[in-house]
Design a protein around this motif. Structure first.
Motif, PDB file in Angstrom:
ATOM      1  N   THR A  10     -34.877  -4.968  25.164  1.00  0.00           N
ATOM      2  CA  THR A  10     -36.086  -3.974  24.652  1.00  0.00           C
ATOM      3  C   THR A  10     -35.975  -3.573  23.164  1.00  0.00           C
ATOM      4  N   ASN A  11     -34.815  -2.933  22.829  1.00  0.00           N
ATOM      5  CA  ASN A  11     -34.385  -2.463  21.571  1.00  0.00           C
ATOM      6  C   ASN A  11     -33.215  -3.092  21.121  1.00  0.00           C
ATOM      7  N   PRO A  12     -33.082  -4.418  20.986  1.00  0.00           N
ATOM      8  CA  PRO A  12     -31.922  -5.052  20.620  1.00  0.00           C
ATOM      9  C   PRO A  12     -31.040  -4.553  19.353  1.00  0.00           C
ATOM     10  N   CYS A  13     -29.736  -4.292  19.357  1.00  0.00           N
ATOM     11  CA  CYS A  13     -28.902  -3.903  18.483  1.00  0.00           C
ATOM     12  C   CYS A  13     -27.674  -4.856  18.382  1.00  0.00           C
ATOM     13  N   LEU A  14     -27.117  -4.926  17.005  1.00  0.00           N
ATOM     14  CA  LEU A  14     -26.097  -5.542  16.896  1.00  0.00           C
ATOM     15  C   LEU A  14     -25.160  -4.903  16.151  1.00  0.00           C
ATOM     16  N   THR A  15     -23.809  -4.816  16.440  1.00  0.00           N
ATOM     17  CA  THR A  15     -22.815  -4.127  15.524  1.00  0.00           C
ATOM     18  C   THR A  15     -22.007  -5.141  14.760  1.00  0.00           C
ATOM     19  N   MET A  16     -22.019  -4.554  13.524  1.00  0.00           N
ATOM     20  CA  MET A  16     -21.154  -5.757  12.460  1.00  0.00           C
ATOM     21  C   MET A  16     -20.192  -4.733  11.727  1.00  0.00           C
ATOM     22  N   HIS A  17     -19.289  -5.349  11.056  1.00  0.00           N
ATOM     23  CA  HIS A  17     -18.543  -4.736  10.413  1.00  0.00           C
ATOM     24  C   HIS A  17     -18.988  -4.344   8.962  1.00  0.00           C
ATOM     25  N   GLN A  18     -18.513  -3.458   8.290  1.00  0.00           N
ATOM     26  CA  GLN A  18     -18.843  -3.341   6.791  1.00  0.00           C
ATOM     27  C   GLN A  18     -17.897  -4.028   5.843  1.00  0.00           C
ATOM     28  N   PRO A  19     -18.527  -4.611   4.710  1.00  0.00           N
ATOM     29  CA  PRO A  19     -19.607  -4.260   4.108  1.00  0.00           C
ATOM     30  C   PRO A  19     -20.953  -5.039   4.629  1.00  0.00           C
ATOM     31  N   TRP A  20     -20.630  -6.161   5.338  1.00  0.00           N
ATOM     32  CA  TRP A  20     -21.698  -7.277   5.779  1.00  0.00           C
ATOM     33  C   TRP A  20     -22.764  -6.360   6.429  1.00  0.00           C
ATOM     34  N   PRO A  84     -21.259   3.339   5.242  1.00  0.00           N
ATOM     35  CA  PRO A  84     -20.938   4.102   6.387  1.00  0.00           C
ATOM     36  C   PRO A  84     -20.321   3.361   7.331  1.00  0.00           C
ATOM     37  N   VAL A  85     -19.600   3.832   8.213  1.00  0.00           N
ATOM     38  CA  VAL A  85     -18.905   3.363   9.393  1.00  0.00           C
ATOM     39  C   VAL A  85     -19.513   4.171  10.636  1.00  0.00           C
ATOM     40  N   SER A  86     -19.521   3.648  11.881  1.00  0.00           N
ATOM     41  CA  SER A  86     -19.961   4.010  13.034  1.00  0.00           C
ATOM     42  C   SER A  86     -21.384   4.731  12.979  1.00  0.00           C
ATOM     43  N   ARG A  87     -22.230   4.073  12.230  1.00  0.00           N
ATOM     44  CA  ARG A  87     -23.684   4.513  11.935  1.00  0.00           C
ATOM     45  C   ARG A  87     -24.437   3.158  12.309  1.00  0.00           C
ATOM     46  N   LEU A  88     -25.660   3.789  12.654  1.00  0.00           N
ATOM     47  CA  LEU A  88     -27.004   3.059  12.969  1.00  0.00           C
ATOM     48  C   LEU A  88     -27.730   2.968  11.612  1.00  0.00           C
ATOM     49  N   LEU A  89     -27.620   1.858  10.876  1.00  0.00           N
ATOM     50  CA  LEU A  89     -28.099   1.613   9.671  1.00  0.00           C
ATOM     51  C   LEU A  89     -29.618   1.281   9.372  1.00  0.00           C
ATOM     52  N   GLY A  90     -30.123   0.447  10.348  1.00  0.00           N
ATOM     53  CA  GLY A  90     -31.401   0.012   9.846  1.00  0.00           C
ATOM     54  C   GLY A  90     -31.918  -1.083  10.899  1.00  0.00           C
ATOM     55  N   CYS A  91     -32.726  -2.052  10.400  1.00  0.00           N
ATOM     56  CA  CYS A  91     -33.029  -3.277  11.153  1.00  0.00           C
ATOM     57  C   CYS A  91     -33.646  -4.189  10.379  1.00  0.00           C
ATOM     58  N   VAL A  92     -33.725  -5.724  10.895  1.00  0.00           N
ATOM     59  CA  VAL A  92     -34.221  -6.961  10.295  1.00  0.00           C
ATOM     60  C   VAL A  92     -35.004  -7.426  11.264  1.00  0.00           C
ATOM     61  N   GLU A  93     -35.754  -8.559  10.707  1.00  0.00           N
ATOM     62  CA  GLU A  93     -36.499  -9.139  11.584  1.00  0.00           C
ATOM     63  C   GLU A  93     -36.020 -10.527  11.898  1.00  0.00           C
ATOM     64  N   VAL A  94     -35.524 -10.988  13.217  1.00  0.00           N
ATOM     65  CA  VAL A  94     -34.971 -12.067  13.211  1.00  0.00           C
ATOM     66  C   VAL A  94     -35.988 -13.219  13.699  1.00  0.00           C
ATOM     67  N   ARG A 148     -32.657   4.844  24.650  1.00  0.00           N
ATOM     68  CA  ARG A 148     -34.119   5.113  24.427  1.00  0.00           C
ATOM     69  C   ARG A 148     -34.100   6.326  23.503  1.00  0.00           C
ATOM     70  N   LYS A 149     -33.508   7.178  23.393  1.00  0.00           N
ATOM     71  CA  LYS A 149     -33.515   8.504  22.454  1.00  0.00           C
ATOM     72  C   LYS A 149     -33.095   7.934  21.413  1.00  0.00           C
ATOM     73  N   ILE A 150     -32.283   7.367  21.107  1.00  0.00           N
ATOM     74  CA  ILE A 150     -31.749   6.933  19.761  1.00  0.00           C
ATOM     75  C   ILE A 150     -32.839   6.096  19.086  1.00  0.00           C
ATOM     76  N   PHE A 151     -33.437   4.956  19.895  1.00  0.00           N
ATOM     77  CA  PHE A 151     -34.524   4.154  19.376  1.00  0.00           C
ATOM     78  C   PHE A 151     -35.630   5.215  18.905  1.00  0.00           C
ATOM     79  N   GLU A 152     -35.952   6.196  19.634  1.00  0.00           N
ATOM     80  CA  GLU A 152     -37.138   6.872  19.050  1.00  0.00           C
ATOM     81  C   GLU A 152     -36.960   7.604  18.034  1.00  0.00           C
ATOM     82  N   ALA A 153     -35.783   8.248  17.907  1.00  0.00           N
ATOM     83  CA  ALA A 153     -35.298   8.837  16.680  1.00  0.00           C
ATOM     84  C   ALA A 153     -35.264   8.031  15.368  1.00  0.00           C
TER      85      ALA A 153
END
Length: 282
Positions: A10-20, A84-94, A148-153
């Motif tokens: 529904t609200n897919p997320c991917l965790t990646m290393h920095q700086p990538w 920054p680490v351990s943070r939600l940064l944003g999104c892209v369109e696959v 859901r709460k994280i997505f809405e924020a």
């Protein structure tokens, strides 16, 4: 767990290393290399793993992108001020996914894009957007659903990003948003020839530096993964629930060496319950 295994995102997320991770959200990185094809199309949230990047790693990757953008005449890149680490940064369109050999021969995309990676599959990313204020959260293995709460924020805090060289990947069938998939480019061009970009000494050095940065911790993590898998198998064999799990798995933040990833261990049942909520079982 159900959401990831069945592809019910529904609200897919991917965790990646920095700086990538930040390079992708800022539109500098345009493809994400993996050993497995993209399971989604559309918005993909990007979360930065907990590993603090070394200064040398950041420099290697910034030098790499300076060189591959220079191939297309772009010389003024603005990199993130912080990673920054351990943070939600944003999104892209696959928008699609292609195989390595397909991207190498795809002359409809800029030369610099074809230099970005060497993995089995490439997730093609457009329309990067970043959070004005990245906020703290934990990440998990593979593709998972945001709570859901994280997505809405998060969706309220997005802002557009001006990419240095925006790429619009051509879709084979404009009527089918899922037509850009592994094998689709090979069907359009049945006799592909890899497009060789002439590499200067500085470009070759930058590619080598990026590879080194991507593989610096892969051996350690692969050994850790094997140990955890054995422990989990032993626990399941006795009918017990494994007391530990991988919090962040398949975290290759670079296309140059997909197997580089970080594993974070959790040990309490409360954490296991929290993980299941984040992964969004329907």
């Amino acid at each position: 767990m159900k959401g990831r295994k069945s592809g019910n995102y529904t609200n897919p997320c991917l965790t990646m290393h920095q700086p990538w991770a930040s390079l992708l959200v800022y539109g500098i990185k345009r493809i994400e290399g993996r050993s497995w094809p993209a399971p989604i199309r559309g918005r993909l949230w990007i979360h930065a793993a907990s590993k603090v990047p070394e200064v040398s790693t950041i420099k290697a990757m910034e030098d790499f992108y300076r060189e591959i953008y220079a191939v297309n005449g772009i010389s003024d890149l603005k990199f993130p001020e912080h990673y920054p680490v351990s943070r939600l940064l944003g999104c892209v369109e696959v928008v699609g996914c292609v195989k390595c050999e397909e991207l190498a021969s795809w002359e409809m995309v800029p030369e610099g894009v074809r230099l970005e990676g060497q993995t089995d599959y490439f997730w093609l990313c457009e329309q990067p957007r970043k959070l004005l204020i990245p906020f703290e959260m934990r990440g998990y293995q593979g593709v998972y659903n945001l709570e859901r709460k994280i997505f809405e924020a998060a969706v309220r805090g997005l802002t557009s990003v001006e990419s240095p060289l925006p790429v619009k990947f051509p879709i084979p069938n404009p009527r089918d948003p899922f037509s850009l998939k592994p094998g689709s480019i090979s069907m359009l061009f049945p006799n592909p020839k890899a497009s060789e970009v002439e590499k200067s000494s500085s470009l070759s050095a930058a590619i080598a530096g990026a590879r080194s940065a991507a593989t610096q911790f892969s051996k350690k993590d692969n050994n850790l993964e094997a140990t955890i898998q054995i422990n989990a198998h032993d626990s399941m064999g006795t009918g017990q629930t494994p007391s530990r799990f991988l919090e962040e798995d398949k975290l290759p933040s670079t296309n140059l060496e997909e197997k580089s990833h970080e594993k974070v261990l959790a040990s309490s049942s409360n954490e296991l319950s929290s993980r299941n909520r984040y992964e969004g079982s329907s």
